[in-house]
Design a protein around this motif. Structure first.
Motif, PDB file in Angstrom:
ATOM      1  N   GLU A 123       0.810  -1.219   0.000  1.00 24.62           N
ATOM      2  CA  GLU A 123       0.000   0.000   0.000  1.00 24.62           C
ATOM      3  C   GLU A 123       0.841   1.265   0.000  1.00 24.62           C
ATOM      4  O   GLU A 123       0.419   2.308  -0.491  1.00 24.62           O
ATOM      5  CB  GLU A 123      -0.964   0.020   1.191  1.00 24.62           C
ATOM      6  N   SER A 124       2.055   1.213   0.577  1.00 19.36           N
ATOM      7  CA  SER A 124       2.863   2.437   0.663  1.00 19.36           C
ATOM      8  C   SER A 124       3.817   2.604  -0.523  1.00 19.36           C
ATOM      9  O   SER A 124       4.491   3.618  -0.621  1.00 19.36           O
ATOM     10  CB  SER A 124       3.659   2.453   1.978  1.00 19.36           C
ATOM     11  N   TRP A 125       3.857   1.627  -1.421  1.00 22.04           N
ATOM     12  CA  TRP A 125       4.759   1.709  -2.582  1.00 22.04           C
ATOM     13  C   TRP A 125       4.295   2.830  -3.505  1.00 22.04           C
ATOM     14  O   TRP A 125       3.108   3.037  -3.728  1.00 22.04           O
ATOM     15  CB  TRP A 125       4.746   0.382  -3.331  1.00 22.04           C
ATOM     16  N   ARG A 126       5.257   3.571  -4.049  1.00 24.08           N
ATOM     17  CA  ARG A 126       4.976   4.652  -5.000  1.00 24.08           C
ATOM     18  C   ARG A 126       5.829   4.462  -6.248  1.00 24.08           C
ATOM     19  O   ARG A 126       6.947   3.938  -6.166  1.00 24.08           O
ATOM     20  CB  ARG A 126       5.305   6.021  -4.378  1.00 24.08           C
ATOM     21  N   PRO A 127       5.362   4.896  -7.414  1.00 20.27           N
ATOM     22  CA  PRO A 127       6.188   4.795  -8.629  1.00 20.27           C
ATOM     23  C   PRO A 127       7.533   5.488  -8.414  1.00 20.27           C
ATOM     24  O   PRO A 127       7.600   6.563  -7.830  1.00 20.27           O
ATOM     25  CB  PRO A 127       5.355   5.514  -9.692  1.00 20.27           C
ATOM     26  N   GLY A 128       8.578   4.837  -8.854  1.00 20.77           N
ATOM     27  CA  GLY A 128       9.924   5.378  -8.683  1.00 20.77           C
ATOM     28  C   GLY A 128      10.645   4.794  -7.479  1.00 20.77           C
ATOM     29  O   GLY A 128      11.854   4.966  -7.343  1.00 20.77           O
ATOM     30  N   ASP A 129       9.929   4.086  -6.589  1.00 20.16           N
ATOM     31  CA  ASP A 129      10.581   3.445  -5.452  1.00 20.16           C
ATOM     32  C   ASP A 129      11.540   2.365  -5.952  1.00 20.16           C
ATOM     33  O   ASP A 129      11.222   1.625  -6.892  1.00 20.16           O
ATOM     34  CB  ASP A 129       9.559   2.801  -4.507  1.00 20.16           C
ATOM     35  N   ALA A 130      12.714   2.294  -5.336  1.00 18.04           N
ATOM     36  CA  ALA A 130      13.714   1.307  -5.747  1.00 18.04           C
ATOM     37  C   ALA A 130      13.309  -0.105  -5.309  1.00 18.04           C
ATOM     38  O   ALA A 130      13.609  -1.082  -5.994  1.00 18.04           O
ATOM     39  CB  ALA A 130      15.085   1.659  -5.162  1.00 18.04           C
ATOM     40  N   GLU A 131      12.642  -0.210  -4.164  1.00 20.91           N
ATOM     41  CA  GLU A 131      12.232  -1.527  -3.681  1.00 20.91           C
ATOM     42  C   GLU A 131      11.016  -1.999  -4.460  1.00 20.91           C
ATOM     43  O   GLU A 131      10.096  -1.239  -4.720  1.00 20.91           O
ATOM     44  CB  GLU A 131      11.897  -1.482  -2.182  1.00 20.91           C
ATOM     45  N   PHE A 132      11.018  -3.257  -4.797  1.00 24.69           N
ATOM     46  CA  PHE A 132       9.874  -3.797  -5.526  1.00 24.69           C
ATOM     47  C   PHE A 132       9.499  -5.197  -5.062  1.00 24.69           C
ATOM     48  O   PHE A 132       8.607  -5.811  -5.616  1.00 24.69           O
ATOM     49  CB  PHE A 132      10.143  -3.812  -7.041  1.00 24.69           C
ATOM     50  N   VAL A 133      10.168  -5.706  -4.021  1.00 25.13           N
ATOM     51  CA  VAL A 133       9.785  -6.989  -3.438  1.00 25.13           C
ATOM     52  C   VAL A 133       8.880  -6.663  -2.256  1.00 25.13           C
ATOM     53  O   VAL A 133       9.276  -5.976  -1.324  1.00 25.13           O
ATOM     54  CB  VAL A 133      11.026  -7.801  -2.986  1.00 25.13           C
ATOM     55  N   PHE A 134       7.657  -7.154  -2.318  1.00 30.23           N
ATOM     56  CA  PHE A 134       6.646  -6.771  -1.343  1.00 30.23           C
ATOM     57  C   PHE A 134       6.623  -7.735  -0.162  1.00 30.23           C
ATOM     58  O   PHE A 134       6.830  -8.933  -0.309  1.00 30.23           O
ATOM     59  CB  PHE A 134       5.267  -6.704  -2.007  1.00 30.23           C
ATOM     60  N   ASP A 135       6.379  -7.192   1.021  1.00 32.23           N
ATOM     61  CA  ASP A 135       6.279  -7.975   2.248  1.00 32.23           C
ATOM     62  C   ASP A 135       4.840  -8.429   2.413  1.00 32.23           C
ATOM     63  O   ASP A 135       3.959  -7.635   2.716  1.00 32.23           O
ATOM     64  CB  ASP A 135       6.724  -7.130   3.442  1.00 32.23           C
TER      65      ASP A 135
END
Length: 190
Positions: free
Chosen positions: A81-93
């Motif tokens: 839910e807190s991921w935004r476009p441009g974030d380096a992290e892309f593996v979700f918990d």
């Protein structure tokens, strides 16, 4: 009825009527056979398109598995839910619940999943050939089992086995077929 008068006999023209009826029946049979062949050709093309989509999605999952296998340390995690476009992290918990799975189960919100997924060529520089659009993959951590269960532990700070769930999505050659595959991959990090 047509009556033809000739030398010696009177003919009624029944042969002409029978020939016309037989010609009509043969035309109907040819038309039905043509429609059947067109339908079979479309079915074969759709099956081929679906097969290409399946293979492309499977290739994307393999690319992601190769990427995970190459890591020496556990990847950084982000919250869905807190991921935004441009974030380096892309593996979700997703150890508590799978927001990715929730999104895939609700068809109108699949775009949210697509926005968060990575193109397959992020994991392997080789593009997947013959597809309408490049396949996409999302990764989520669904379980972490530490080697030492007697002490408190935190993801990425202890050695143990991490289970990843991968969602791969791809289209076929025409873009009318879409395949979503799900697989799990386990890896021990030290």
């Amino acid at each position: 009825m047509i009556v033809i008068k000739g030398i010696g006999k009177t003919q009624r023209g029944a042969t002409l009527v029978v020939a016309l009826i037989l010609l009509l029946v043969m035309m109907l049979m040819a038309s039905t056979a043509l429609q059947s062949n067109i339908l079979q050709s479309r079915m074969a093309a759709n099956l081929q398109d679906q097969t290409v989509a399946f293979e492309a999605s499977e290739t994307a999952l393999l690319y992601a598995e190769e990427w995970l296998a190459s890591l020496n340390v556990a990847p950084e995690l982000t919250d869905y839910e807190s991921w935004r476009p441009g974030d380096a992290e892309f593996v979700f918990d997703s150890r508590k619940r799978s927001a990715l799975q929730d999104q895939l189960n609700q068809l109108p919100t699949v775009k949210n999943w697509v926005d968060r997924a990575r193109p397959a060529n992020d994991f392997n520089s080789t593009d997947v050939a013959r597809v309408y659009e490049q396949p996409r993959v999302s990764l989520e951590v669904i379980d972490f089992s530490p080697d030492d269960k007697t002490t408190g532990y935190a993801y990425g700070q202890e050695s143990g086995v991490i289970t990843f769930r991968q969602h791969g999505r791809s289209t076929g050659v025409t873009g009318s077929s879409e395949v979503v595959l799900v697989s799990e991959y386990r890896k021990r990090f030290r």
